[in-house]
Scaffold this motif. Sequence first.
Motif, PDB file in Angstrom:
ATOM      1  N   THR A 103       0.837  -1.194   0.000  1.00 46.63           N
ATOM      2  CA  THR A 103       0.000   0.000   0.000  1.00 46.63           C
ATOM      3  C   THR A 103       0.874   1.247   0.000  1.00 46.63           C
ATOM      4  O   THR A 103       1.810   1.351   0.794  1.00 46.63           O
ATOM      5  CB  THR A 103      -0.935   0.024   1.223  1.00 46.63           C
ATOM      6  N   GLU A 105       0.904   5.662  -0.094  1.00 45.05           N
ATOM      7  CA  GLU A 105       0.093   6.803   0.331  1.00 45.05           C
ATOM      8  C   GLU A 105       0.894   8.081   0.134  1.00 45.05           C
ATOM      9  O   GLU A 105       2.123   8.077   0.240  1.00 45.05           O
ATOM     10  CB  GLU A 105      -0.326   6.646   1.795  1.00 45.05           C
ATOM     11  N   SER A 136      -4.352   7.041  -1.322  1.00 40.78           N
ATOM     12  CA  SER A 136      -3.642   5.761  -1.162  1.00 40.78           C
ATOM     13  C   SER A 136      -4.073   4.799  -2.252  1.00 40.78           C
ATOM     14  O   SER A 136      -5.140   4.940  -2.860  1.00 40.78           O
ATOM     15  CB  SER A 136      -3.919   5.158   0.219  1.00 40.78           C
TER      16      SER A 136
END
Length: 217
Positions: A103, A105, A136
């Motif tokens: 992930t 961001e 994100s």
Amino acid sequence: MNKVWVLLLIAFCLPALAQAEIYRWTDDQGNVHFGDRPPEGRASESVNVREPMRGVPLEGAREILERPVRPQQEEAGASGYERIAITQPEDGSGVRANDGNVTAEIALEPALDAEAGHRIVWLLNGEEAGDSTDRSITFEGLNRGEYSLQARVEDDAGQEVVSSDTIQFNVLRIAIPREQQQQQRPQQFPEGGAPQAPRAPQAPRAPQPQVPQIPQN
């Protein structure tokens, strides 16, 4: 007065000054004076004034005069965004993701102007890997190794508005030994199902007594 106009005025006046006689003299206080007429009752001398070059173009003068005035708001921050930076993953960090899902961001100030058609485009190893209006995004199935990541804001025409610095990160995944991989695989059986267990041998039967047959008359 504009400096360009002052230079132009001087350029026009110099030929006229060159054609007139210039005189120099000193007053009682020792101050030196110049003029086109000699003073009365005071010694003076003629000054040789060099004739200036004629027709010397003021390079860039026209371009400066025709240059549009830039509004103050077109300075830093003209895109409307003051800051864009990738906050996750950190630059140079290692991301442990056994499933390959990472992930990312960003920090964006002010918030994304989605009403104007702006979107965030993510570049993974220099290639577009997704876009969104959220701060994100999750990349799935990344293999082990090093990756570069950059985020940029594009308008509805696909033109870049602002972009972040490019960061580097490494995906870390646990390597499973081949023996363990084989143990984790489902057992494959041949067509017809799983093999049958061998049957236990049967005990031998006891011999049957032989009954003599009586001949019939």
